[in-house]
Motif scaffolding. Structure first.
Motif, short mmCIF file in Angstrom:
data_model
loop_
_atom_site.label_atom_id
_atom_site.label_comp_id
_atom_site.label_asym_id
_atom_site.label_seq_id
_atom_site.Cartn_x
_atom_site.Cartn_y
_atom_site.Cartn_z
N ALA A 194 35.95 40.30 48.50
CA ALA A 194 35.59 41.69 49.10
C ALA A 194 36.27 43.05 48.05
O ALA A 194 37.24 42.82 47.67
CB ALA A 194 35.95 42.04 50.59
N TYR A 195 35.44 44.09 47.96
CA TYR A 195 36.00 45.09 47.27
C TYR A 195 35.65 46.50 48.32
O TYR A 195 34.85 46.73 48.71
CB TYR A 195 35.16 45.24 45.91
CG TYR A 195 35.47 46.47 45.02
CD1 TYR A 195 36.77 46.69 44.54
CD2 TYR A 195 34.79 47.51 44.90
CE1 TYR A 195 37.16 47.54 43.86
CE2 TYR A 195 35.01 48.58 44.15
CZ TYR A 195 36.08 48.67 43.61
OH TYR A 195 36.48 49.81 42.89
N CYS A 196 36.95 47.12 48.00
CA CYS A 196 36.73 48.43 48.95
C CYS A 196 36.80 49.50 47.89
O CYS A 196 37.77 49.68 47.20
CB CYS A 196 37.91 48.45 49.78
SG CYS A 196 38.39 50.21 50.34
N SER A 197 35.69 50.14 47.83
CA SER A 197 35.68 51.29 46.53
C SER A 197 36.35 52.71 47.16
O SER A 197 37.03 53.01 46.05
CB SER A 197 34.42 51.75 46.43
OG SER A 197 33.73 52.06 47.59
N THR A 198 36.79 52.77 48.31
CA THR A 198 37.75 54.23 48.75
C THR A 198 39.02 53.76 48.30
O THR A 198 39.66 54.60 47.53
CB THR A 198 37.69 54.35 49.98
OG1 THR A 198 37.79 53.29 50.67
CG2 THR A 198 36.08 54.98 50.59
N SER A 199 39.66 52.77 48.52
CA SER A 199 40.89 52.44 48.28
C SER A 199 41.36 51.66 46.92
O SER A 199 42.29 51.29 46.68
CB SER A 199 41.70 51.67 49.42
OG SER A 199 41.03 50.66 49.72
N ALA A 258 39.90 41.87 47.57
CA ALA A 258 40.56 40.99 48.25
C ALA A 258 39.88 39.42 48.02
O ALA A 258 38.47 39.41 47.96
CB ALA A 258 40.33 41.05 49.98
N PHE A 259 40.63 38.65 47.85
CA PHE A 259 40.12 37.25 47.62
C PHE A 259 40.77 36.29 48.80
O PHE A 259 41.89 36.07 48.92
CB PHE A 259 40.48 36.66 46.33
CG PHE A 259 40.18 37.41 44.87
CD1 PHE A 259 38.79 37.12 44.49
CD2 PHE A 259 40.79 38.59 44.63
CE1 PHE A 259 38.12 37.79 43.68
CE2 PHE A 259 40.30 39.32 43.50
CZ PHE A 259 38.85 39.00 42.92
N HIS A 283 44.37 42.68 45.81
CA HIS A 283 44.97 43.27 44.28
C HIS A 283 44.67 44.80 44.69
O HIS A 283 43.59 45.26 44.91
CB HIS A 283 44.13 42.81 43.34
CG HIS A 283 44.21 41.37 42.94
ND1 HIS A 283 45.17 40.71 41.97
CD2 HIS A 283 43.78 40.33 43.40
CE1 HIS A 283 45.44 39.60 41.91
NE2 HIS A 283 44.24 39.39 42.84
N GLU A 284 45.57 45.56 44.45
CA GLU A 284 45.58 46.86 44.31
C GLU A 284 45.20 47.41 42.78
O GLU A 284 46.33 47.32 41.85
CB GLU A 284 46.64 47.71 44.75
CG GLU A 284 47.05 47.41 46.49
CD GLU A 284 47.47 48.57 47.19
OE1 GLU A 284 47.34 49.70 46.63
OE2 GLU A 284 48.31 48.30 48.18
#
Length: 1373
Positions: free
Chosen positions: A1249-1254, A1258-1259, A1269-1270
């Protein structure tokens, strides 16, 4: 100096030579002869450097003609004295020595030295307790004896003398059962020297072998020595006016005989029996003498009574007398000494050749005589003149008996027979009237200059098809250029030598002293120069950096010792350099000083000023030589050839500087002068010369070297041909809807525009299409395996319009450095059918190799042509005139099918069709191995298919034998001094950083020898090599690595010994990572082959290799050609080495990835971890560069491929894959785009999953851990969340929550991103809630197509779990 390629690097371009024999035989003035130990092969060498192999069976037949020397042959010798010997060496008067293979007619190696050898003989000795070594003893125009290695032709040591060193005229080797072997040599001044051959294995160039004794003999002009070991050790010495026999024990003279006729000179002789001597004379006669028996008896030794021998002289003659003769030539013209050559050989000899007198009784001799006068070879099997024979002779007046000889043959008489029985319709190319020919490649035209002054211009493919094939007889499309009044002696097309000349100009010179400039397109005469006072012999070009007037000129040489500079642009003669009293032998230029230097036969040099036409000075002696050698420094200053486009620009600048406007216009074709200086116009410069010039010519037609009598050599250049076809195909692709004319225009604009020729674009293009396709069809007609499969022949005839040849085809064979061997016609020409069935595929391994490669590669190319309309039009035209619009799909299909059948026949089915099967000469595995990575992709594929087919055909047993014979050459198993890798393997050194990336151009270090020098100059040859020379060992190493690599990757389990697999694997890896050296240059085919095989057989190599090394090395190469701004390539041209290496590496990486995904992913993620660790702990000084960033696109390509094809492996390894992706994706792009846009395959995985705001990814791993991963802060959180694999993860819209779902333990976990006070501290992820959820068995289909559970957030607090069969379940926080 002939360049010697480093180990296994360049294989020459694949070419197929075919010979058209003229109406007259090649002149064969024999000046050297040798009979090989098998007694059935005679080799003769001629004055023009030709070597002919004759076979002695039921008769005497010439088999092959070898052309590798340009000067007179001085010596020929077998390499060993065993009857199974298959190689021989030849030496010529310019110091060149070649080593030939008899079966294939290939030249294996050649070398040049200042020593000129006159006689060579092999000698085998024990080099250690178990091994025997053979060396060649050579004498010639140097003092004493040189000893040469027969494998790589280096001089190993020399046999020299302390007393009066001198040239040796002849020698013989005496073997004695009890004592050491002795070498007896006769010097030119009449000195006899004896050397004892001991401890030869300890000698090297620094320590020579010296003589034991020397004695001056009373006779001069010694020609040869011969030795027989009976009860008395006798040595026969032959001088030009007399011969004598001396006793070897006390050097006393036993018999001395002077020629009765003083003009008769002896040439050679042999002790053919205990009491008989055979002598050959310069007038070609042979005499057999009976020796006086009493003088042969020795005191204190029992008399020679073996087998009822007499003890008294025959007929009480105290002197030798003649028993038998073979008549020679009657007329007593003064002849040179070397006009007649003799060789003696025992035939029908019994198996026991011990020096007991009983075996000598059974030994019968043949004498072979060759004559320079008529090029004939005569073999006389001597009857045994034994005691019974002598007793039957009544009186001495009945002697001598006259004999004629058993067999006699010469090329002239064979040609006479052929010319009488030929069907009389000899076509244009062979008529007696043709004096010279010229093939203009870029136009496909063949010009024939005839003796009546007419030049015939024909289309080459058509003429050749008429010459060879059964084609329908229609009127030839030839054009006749008339203008000369006498025989045309030379023709020249300047544009092919330098593109600064106008492509329309074509020049011819004739015996009527004139030079005519023609327009090649219209066939009209432009201008006739009559400046010479003798027949015009040849043309040359001044170098391109001359002054602007001179660059428009060509130079013509005439027989009255004049040379003229003719300006063909403006039709005027600039300079006529006459007043030369001797013939011109060399012309050189000093372009920057405006001088032309003419060297004459007497050694003087005339220096002419070109612009002013003045004779500047005449130099003689040493000064003249210095002047000539100093010319070379200026020639290369700005000189270029067709391949380099640099000199166009240089010329342009010079043209501008000289304000020479026409030159500027000529350089920038069609460009205006004002635009000439702008850089934009430079792009058209290299492409203004048509495809043929850019891609190389598909075929060349040359007079056979050394045969002035109309024999021609046609060479088909396969890679150029294939490149041309591909180029045409790509330029012909255009939307089907357009008309043909528009297509042609589009194609012409795309590449092959040739506006300079004055032809319209369409014409040029159509014309090139015809040239390449015609050459392909002509070549396939010649090479196709006719008469083996009836149905196939019909397909070729009807569908593909190939025609079968009329009669036997004389194929040739080109060796590594361009030496040629061609088959000779036999007296009774076989019809084509029997040639096909009986001798075509049985003759030679290397011929079959190149023919099969050529056929398979070309037919595959034709099969793959997308635009088959071209082919159809051609074939239609040749079959029947029909309307063009009736092109149907099935026709195309049929043609494609036809070509694929042809390829299949030659690649797979051929061995089963040849009868008897055992007689088939299979393609040479060694040659196929060398082509494993040919620079032309089509040939490469053909070679790989053929090699694998051949290995399969051998069966397990054959492959085992092959492995055993090649294993000893693997570099890791060899001595360090011989291994191509040197002493230390670089692949075994542990490295943190990958070994230094290969630079695109190998760096030239100061001490490395320049490219042209042969590699063998760098180290002393080692004598421990036994039979094989060091060059040979190097080549064998390259071959064995590739061959064992291929066997390992195709039939992996057959490399049954672990050490063998290990050695092969290590060698392959070493070739990938070794630093460039002069033995292994950076981008050699050998390295490419290693890369290819690492990929193919990775499953087998993996246990023995450090995978990260392999992967990093390959990634490094694969990313090499991704630099932006590479210029547009010509379609069809072979790849350059860097692109090729990159392409091969990419294929290898894909193969490794698909074969062992976990291993690859693990090694990549270890690199990432290593980099991250180093980056965190790095001190200020060292910046750590990740090895993966340079080749990031390549890494992503591999992972993308794995996502497609190895779905489950990726899921299993998802966490390391995540590390790699985060490392390699460009983080800056992710700020603007979503993950799925940057790396599309990721969409298939619900556990990512990828969060575009933060900006977090996540894997979910298989072990129940979720890694986040940040991207902003480049750090990671690892969240242990489930007991089984995580099936899906999702971020909420605002990025505050992360949900993970475990399908096996049936629960959903929610994590909250807790920010500390005012966002100053670190963000933490805490498990806030865990809810039970239904368990699902996740399907494991390989491709990932089936439905898998997904998590979807509906709003910031609630989410849906989507399950198979359309079930949904909603959860909320």
């Amino acid at each position: 100096m002939v360049e010697v390629a480093p180990a296994g690097t360049k294989s020459p371009a694949l070419s197929v030579p075919v010979v058209i024999w003229g109406p007259k035989p090649p002149e064969n003035k024999i000046c050297a002869i040798r009979v090989l130990p098998d007694g059935a092969t005679i080799i003769t060498g001629a004055e023009n450097g030709h070597i002919i192999i004759w076979k002695l069976a039921e008769g005497l037949m010439p088999k092959q003609l070898m052309i590798g020397h340009s000067q007179k042959i001085t010596a020929i010798s077998q390499t060993t004295n065993t009857p199974t010997n298959t190689r021989f060496v030849s030496a010529s008067a310019d110091g060149r020595v070649c080593l030939w293979e008899i079966q294939d007619g290939r030249c294996i190696d050649s070398t040049s030295s200042i020593a000129i050898h006159r006689y060579i003989y092999p000698y085998t000795y024990k080099s250690s307790r178990h091994t025997r070594a053979t060396r060649l003893f050579c004498i010639g125009d140097y003092s004493d004896i040189q000893v040469m290695d027969p494998q790589d032709l280096t001089v190993v040591f020399s046999i020299s003398s302390r007393v009066e060193p001198d040239w040796i005229s002849c020698f013989t080797i005496i073997s004695h059962p009890e004592k050491e072997d002795q070498l007896i040599g006769m010097t030119l001044s009449g000195m006899m020297k004896v050397w004892t051959l001991t401890e030869l294995e300890k000698k090297d160039p620094a320590t020579s072998l010296y003589e034991d004794e020397s004695k001056r003999l009373e006779i001069q002009h010694i020609r040869s020595v011969s030795y027989i070991c009976s009860t008395r050790r006798m040595l026969l010495i032959i001088a030009s006016t007399c011969w004598m026999i001396i006793d070897m024990d006390d050097l006393s003279t036993v018999v001395f005989h002077k020629n009765e006729i003083t003009t008769k000179r002896c040439v050679a002789g042999y002790l053919t029996d205990l009491d008989k001597v055979t002598i050959g004379y310069t007038d070609e006669s042979i005499h057999v003498f009976q020796l006086p028996i009493e003088s042969l008896q020795k005191e204190g030794v029992p008399p020679v009574v073996a087998n009822n021998r007499p003890t008294s002289n025959y007929f009480d003659q105290p002197n030798p007398f003649i028993v038998a003769t073979v008549n020679g030539v009657q007329e007593h013209s003064r002849s040179c000494l070397n006009d007649v050559q003799f060789a003696f050989l025992p035939y029908n000899s019994s198996n026991s050749l011990e020096s007991s007198s009983s075996s000598y009784e059974k030994r019968r001799f043949s004498v072979v005589r060759s004559s320079r006068r008529d090029g004939s070879v005569l073999v006389w099997n001597m009857p045994p003149f034994d005691h019974q024979f002598m007793k039957a002779v009544p009186a001495i007046r009945n002697l001598p008996f006259k004999f004629n000889g058993t067999y006699r043959e010469s090329l002239a008489s064979i040609w006479q027979t052929i010319n009488e029985c030929e069907d009389g319709s000899m076509p244009v190319l062979n008529s007696d009237a043709v004096c010279c020919s010229l093939f203009v490649t870029s136009q496909g035209k063949l010009f024939l200059g005839r003796s009546d002054g007419v030049i015939v211009m024909t289309y080459a493919c058509e003429t050749l098809a008429r010459q060879w094939l059964r084609v329908p007889a229609e009127r030839a499309t030839s054009r006749i250029l008339t203008g000369h009044d006498a025989a045309v002696r030379s023709m020249f097309y300047p544009f092919e030598h330098d593109t600064r000349y106008d492509p329309q100009y074509f020049v011819s010179g004739s015996d009527d002293f004139s030079v005519i400039v023609w327009n090649i397109n219209s066939g009209t005469r432009i201008h006739r120069f009559t400046v010479h006072g003798g027949p015009v012999k040849s043309f040359m070009l001044p170098p391109s950096n001359c002054s602007k007037q001179v660059t428009k000129c060509i130079a013509s040489l005439a027989a009255d010792n004049t040379i003229a500079l003719l300006n063909i642009r403006d039709s005027k003669c600039m300079l006529l350099a006459s007043r030369h009293p001797f013939p011109i032998i060399q012309v050189k230029w000093r372009p920057l000083d405006d001088f032309m230097l003419v060297k004459l036969a007497d050694g003087s040099v005339y220096v002419w000023q070109m612009e002013t036409a003045n004779l500047d000075r005449i130099a003689t002696g040493l000064l003249a030589e210095d002047i000539m050698t100093a010319c070379d420094e200026q020639i290369g200053v700005e000189e270029g050839t067709d391949e380099t486009s640099a000199h166009h620009a240089v010329q342009l600048i010079r043209a501008l500087k000289n304000k020479n406007m026409e030159a500027v216009k000529q350089k920038v074709v069609g460009g205006s002068v004002s635009g000439a200086a702008t850089p934009s116009s430079h792009h058209e410069l290299p492409t203004n010369c048509g495809t043929a010039v850019q891609l190389g010519s598909p075929m060349s037609i040359l007079p056979l070297p050394g045969c002035a009598q109309g024999a021609h050599l046609v060479q088909f250049e396969i890679s150029a041909l294939i490149a041309g076809i591909l180029h045409l195909d790509s330029s012909a692709e255009a939307p089907e809807g357009k008309t043909t004319a528009q297509k042609l225009d589009a194609a012409a604009a795309a590449g092959a525009s040739d506006s300079a020729t004055g032809l319209s674009r369409k014409l040029t293009w159509q014309f090139e299409a015809n040239l390449y396709l015609d050459v392909a069809r002509l070549m396939l007609s010649m090479l196709h395996a006719w008469c083996l499969d009836e149905d196939m022949d019909e397909v070729c005839d009807k569908r593909l319009s190939l025609h079968r040849p009329r009669h036997q085809v004389y194929f040739g064979n080109v060796s590594r450095q361009g030496e040629l061997s061609v088959s000779l016609p036999t007296r009774f020409a076989a019809d084509f059918e029997s040639f096909c069935k009986k001798s075509r595929w049985q003759a030679s391994h290397s011929l079959n190799t190149s023919h099969l490669l050529a056929v398979i590669a070309t037919s595959n190319t034709l099969m793959a042509m997308k635009n088959s309309a071209l082919q159809l039009a051609k074939i239609r035209k040749s079959v029947v005139e029909q309307n063009q619009s009736t092109i149907h799909q099935p026709d195309r299909q049929q043609i494609k099918q036809g070509w694929s059948l042809v390829a299949a026949l030659h690649c797979v089915l051929l061995p089963d069709h040849v009868r008897p099967r055992s007689s088939y000469a299979p393609p040479s595995i060694e040659m196929l191995v060398r082509r494993w990575q040919d620079s032309c992709l089509e040939i490469r594929e053909a070679a790989q298919a053929l090699l694998i087919r051949e290995l399969t055909r051998l069966g397990a047993e054959g492959r085992r034998r092959l492995i055993e014979s090649w294993t000893p050459f693997l570099p890791p198993l060899l001595d360090d001094s011989l291994s191509i890798f040197g002493s230390k393997l670089q692949s075994s050194v542990p490295t943190v950083q990958p070994s230094a990336p290969a630079p695109p151009i190998p760096p030239r270090t100061k001490n490395a020898p320049p490219d042209v020098e042969p590699v063998r100059g760098s180290e002393p040859p080692t004598a421990e090599g036994g039979e094989a020379g060091i060059q040979q060992v190097r080549r064998n190493q390259a071959t064995s690595i590739i061959l064992l690599g291929v066997i390992g990757s195709q039939f992996g389990d057959e490399l049954n010994r672990a050490d063998l697999t290990r050695a092969t694997a290590v060698s392959l890896l070493e070739l990938l990572v070794a630093a460039p050296s002069n033995l292994i240059p950076v981008h050699s085919p050998l390295r490419r082959a290693a890369i290819d095989l690492l990929g193919r057989g990775f499953v087998h190599w993996e246990p023995h290799l450090e995978i990260s090394k392999v992967v990093l090395g390959l990634l490094d190469l694969a990313s090499n050609n991704e630099k932006p701004g590479t210029q547009r390539r010509i379609t069809g041209a072979p790849l350059n080495a860097i692109e090729d290496a990159a392409r091969t590496s990419r294929q290898a990486l894909s193969l490794i990835a698909l074969a062992r995904p976990p291993a690859l992913i693990t090694s990549l993620s270890m690199e990432v971890a290593r980099y991250n660790a180093a980056a965190q702990h790095q001190t200020i000084q060292h910046t750590v560069v990740s090895p993966l960033l340079k080749s990031r696109s390549e890494v992503l390509r591999i992972i993308e491929e794995l996502c497609e094809k190895r779905y489950n492996d990726i899921i299993a390894m998802l966490l390391p894959v995540g590390d790699i992706l985060v490392h390699c994706l460009d983080i800056t792009i992710l700020k603007h785009k979503s993950m799925s846009e940057v790396f599309p395959p990721i969409v298939k995985f619900n556990m990512v999953a990828y969060c575009s705001t933060s900006k977090r990814v996540a894997f979910g791993g298989k072990n129940g851990t979720c890694v986040v991963h940040e991207l902003r802060a480049t750090k990671t959180h690892s969240l242990p969340s489930h007991n089984g694999p995580i099936a899906a993860v999702a971020f909420s819209e605002d990025g505050k929550y992360l949900a993970t779902y475990g399908a096996e333990d049936g629960k959903i976990n929610f994590f909250q991103t807790s920010q500390s006070f005012l966002g100053m501290g670190q963000a933490q992820l805490k498990l806030t809630k865990s809810q039970p959820a239904p368990t699902v068995s996740v399907p494991t289909t390989p491709s990932g197509t089936s439905f898998r559970p997904r998590l979807v957030w509906i709003n910031s607090k609630s989410l849906t779990l989507m399950l198979p069969e359309g079930r949904e379940q909603r959860f909320s926080l």
